[in-house]
Design an enzyme around this catalytic site. Structure first.
Site, mmCIF file in Angstrom:
data_model
loop_
_atom_site.group_PDB
_atom_site.id
_atom_site.type_symbol
_atom_site.label_atom_id
_atom_site.label_comp_id
_atom_site.label_asym_id
_atom_site.label_seq_id
_atom_site.Cartn_x
_atom_site.Cartn_y
_atom_site.Cartn_z
ATOM 1 C CG ASP A 184 51.401 49.385 43.709
ATOM 2 O OD1 ASP A 184 50.386 49.818 42.562
ATOM 3 O OD2 ASP A 184 51.901 47.985 42.555
ATOM 4 C CG HIS B 78 47.234 40.246 44.381
ATOM 5 N ND1 HIS B 78 47.340 39.883 43.737
ATOM 6 C CD2 HIS B 78 47.843 41.279 45.073
ATOM 7 C CE1 HIS B 78 48.710 40.034 43.762
ATOM 8 N NE2 HIS B 78 49.048 40.438 44.358
ATOM 9 C CD GLU C 211 52.072 42.898 40.902
ATOM 10 O OE1 GLU C 211 52.062 44.080 41.439
ATOM 11 O OE2 GLU C 211 52.412 41.746 41.519
ATOM 12 C CD GLU D 271 48.977 47.519 40.665
ATOM 13 O OE1 GLU D 271 48.869 48.395 41.325
ATOM 14 O OE2 GLU D 271 50.315 46.994 40.883
ATOM 15 C CG ASP E 98 53.678 47.107 39.344
ATOM 16 O OD1 ASP E 98 54.773 47.964 39.348
ATOM 17 O OD2 ASP E 98 53.596 46.740 40.592
ATOM 18 N NE ARG F 104 54.721 38.263 39.876
ATOM 19 C CZ ARG F 104 54.274 39.396 40.612
ATOM 20 N NH1 ARG F 104 54.589 39.883 41.211
ATOM 21 N NH2 ARG F 104 53.089 39.884 40.131
ATOM 22 C CD GLN G 60 57.401 40.389 43.779
ATOM 23 O OE1 GLN G 60 57.243 40.425 42.840
ATOM 24 N NE2 GLN G 60 57.159 40.694 44.494
ATOM 25 C CE LYS H 122 56.371 44.115 42.487
ATOM 26 N NZ LYS H 122 54.791 43.768 42.239
ATOM 27 C CB THR I 244 55.223 51.180 36.527
ATOM 28 O OG1 THR I 244 56.241 50.981 37.000
ATOM 29 C CG2 THR I 244 53.589 51.578 37.065
ATOM 30 C CD GLU J 262 47.266 36.690 41.906
ATOM 31 O OE1 GLU J 262 45.606 36.694 42.463
ATOM 32 O OE2 GLU J 262 47.144 37.539 41.708
#
Lengths: 396, 396
Positions: free
Chosen positions: A107, A114, A180, A182, A211, A215, A218, A231, A235, A336
């Site tokens: 990844d 971002h 996420e 992607e 993904d 948080r 992480q 993570k 996925t 975000e």
């Protein structure tokens, strides 16, 4: 031109120009490889199209054979010929399975918006972009064995998170479950030391990828070796592998890179993809952006991944990293969009989100063209959050 | 007791008590699964032992079947019975292949001496151990597709490295090629949310592992997502999978952990392994240490890896991370042994090393017992450095 005997709804992601590959299980049968057209799938083995390659539970051998293009040509002829209704299943009557056997999943982190947003959130006093970011496509290996197909429920993960008051870490259900947005490339032909301008020999196609990220888990674990448990629980990818061939009309020049990349990452062929992306939370659109502005292209990611002599293998999956644009509603993650909780996302039902709640459904959508021009789309990549498992070992 | 009709040399790593599994290709035949005894291998399919599971090119299906123990029992009976020379190959007459099809490869960082040394080298002004290190087994996903068997040459990798004067990164051959002395566990039975005390149901066996590392490439790339190209070019493993069953007599209590780990990582069964390890550089021993002092055990690593609901799959490989002891010659990497260049390693031929030179051969060795007591060993994990490929794109 569209086939006369299969209805392709207006605005479908899957017209004759697309014909993506997938693996499905019919209600009454075994898993097999299909091509999607409109709201139907074509059973390739039953149609007698390369049955030794298509009567399989993943498209890996078909990709490796190099015959993907000729299979799509034969399907095109079939669909433009006389009716063969017995080869079709309505897509709603089959279960879409994971289309590829994932080899390595790498990844990347290729959106400058971002990476800048995350830098501002996590290192407010430093430079938003680290010195290496404009020099190489930063990436890491994710967990191949946790890649699941769209529609698979996502169980809220548990992990060690520091208590906000005492700092003492406890094994708890994540309180910061994120997405996420992607896009991912699928490798169909192996190689090492691949040059960006040769990437088209190796990339078979693309899928949407979510993904899922915890948080808080992480943030506690990731120094110094990068993300892992935050993570590795799930996925999701979309079930239809849209071929590079079908997307070639939508390849465009990427943004100018400053500084100029090292020769081994330099490209002369256009490898940005003019793809529209959107995120729905409980069927309400919360973000939309474009993929064409990604700083690093898949061709450069593949060149980087193999620049040390590592082989790319059939089934390798290369994620783009979260796709965010410059606007506030162009951000591909909740951290975000809600700016780490500072600006919660308001939903039509009056509720707010900083991160995902149990029961939430997130759906990614992606398509090229449209608005009168030919459209080639990905369909959906979707997942619904299930509550964390009960566990007497947890302290929450 | 040793078999009467197969000579097992005194001090062999592979007496009757060991019987590890491997995959070999005889000079005149197809790849197949064998068990090693002394300096020979037993062809299992030819011996009629579970041929549907043993006439294969990896031991994954055999592990998944749960019949590894009964296969070893049948081999023991065979070896203690009448001579069947036709089932043996001298190990020097066969080519050892990669014994497992690697699913996910997760590498940990479980030696407190190694983590402390690296912390002192890279963060001289901060705490050597980061706050999470004593709370969870820090780890990351490595590149499964780059795992190779002992004996495979290792090509010096190229990557982006900043010029020491200008700081400008160039694509060059690494000048800091290193080793990492490791042990790895192989998963033979799948599961999620595994408790440390249940790890024996899931771990099939162990190999030695050398996680070759390019320290200059790694140092430039690794923020914020961890190591990638600096380690993804090659990871060597020893060819003989030594079973947990054979190593059970050597399981001992691990060091006391302070603070006490979270309940989901707490173990009551002994899972440290009393294993001796050594590193030879060009046939000269440059380091030796013990594995019993590792802070985190494989049982805890497996529990951590699956604590977020991620499935462990058959063929998953869990590296211990570099094994270093407290002494100056107990360090499992050159960056530690030569203290990042400050104390070069002197060799008998009068040369010095801070990192590896082209042509160098590194061999890891590992064994339990010995010195009069029964010995169960791993044999060797070896690799020779080949020069970087010529590349007109490089600037060096």
């Amino acid at each position: 031109m569209e086939p006369a005997w299969v209805d392709v709804p207006s605005g479908s992601d899957f017209p004759l120009a697309n014909l993506p590959f997938g693996v499905v299980r019919p209600a009454d049968g075994e898993a097999t490889i299909v091509v999607r057209i409109g709201d139907h799938v074509v059973d390739l083995a039953r149609a007698g199209i390369e049955p030794e390659l298509t009567n399989r539970t993943s498209i890996n051998a078909l990709m490796a054979s190099g015959r993907g293009g000729s299979v799509r040509e034969r399907v095109t002829e079939l669909l433009l010929g006389p009716a063969r209704q017995e080869l079709l299943h309505p897509v709603d009557d089959v279960t879409a399975l994971l289309p590829i056997e994932v080899a390595d999943y790498v990844d990347f982190y290729s959106s400058i918006h971002h990476a800048t947003n995350l830098g501002r959130l996590f290192r407010p006093d430093g430079e938003a972009l680290l010195p290496n970011w404009r020099r190489l496509p930063v990436g890491y290996h994710g967990r191949s064995g946790s890649v699941v197909v769209s529609g698979t429920p996502v169980r809220r993960p548990c992990g060690l998170v520091p208590d906000p008051t005492t700092g003492e870490p406890h094994y708890v259900a994540t309180r910061a479950l994120d997405i996420e947005l992607e896009v991912a490339a699928v490798v169909g032909y192996p190689g090492a030391n691949i040059r960006p301008d040769d990437a088209d020999r190796h990339v078979f196609g693309f899928v949407l990828l979510n993904d899922w990220s915890a948080r808080d888990i992480q943030a506690y674990e990731y120094q110094p070796l990068g993300p892992n448990l935050g993570k590795s629980f799930a996925t999701s990818i979309s079930p239809w592998v849209v071929t590079l061939e079908a997307l070639t009309p939508f390849l465009v020049d990427p943004p100018v890179q400053d500084p100029t990349p090292s020769d081994h990452l330099a490209a002369s062929r256009p490898w940005a993809l003019d793809l529209h992306l959107a995120v729905d939370l409980n069927a309400e659109e919360i973000a939309s952006t474009g993929f064409a502005g990604m700083y690093w292209t898949f061709a450069q990611q593949l060149a980087h991944m193999t620049a040390n002599g590592a082989m790319a293998h059939v089934g390798d999956l290369l994620g783009s990293g979260t796709v965010s644009g410059p606007g506030e509603r162009e951000r591909g993650s909740l951290i975000e969009l809600a700016w780490r909780g500072a600006t919660p996302i308001g939903l039509r039902d009056g509720s707010f989100r900083t991160y995902l709640a149990d029961g939430d459904t997130v759906t990614l959508r992606g398509w090229c063209g449209g608005d009168g021009s030919p459209r080639v789309g990905f369909g959906e990549c979707s997942g619904t959050i299930k509550p964390a498992p009960p566990d007497e070992r947890r302290k929450d």
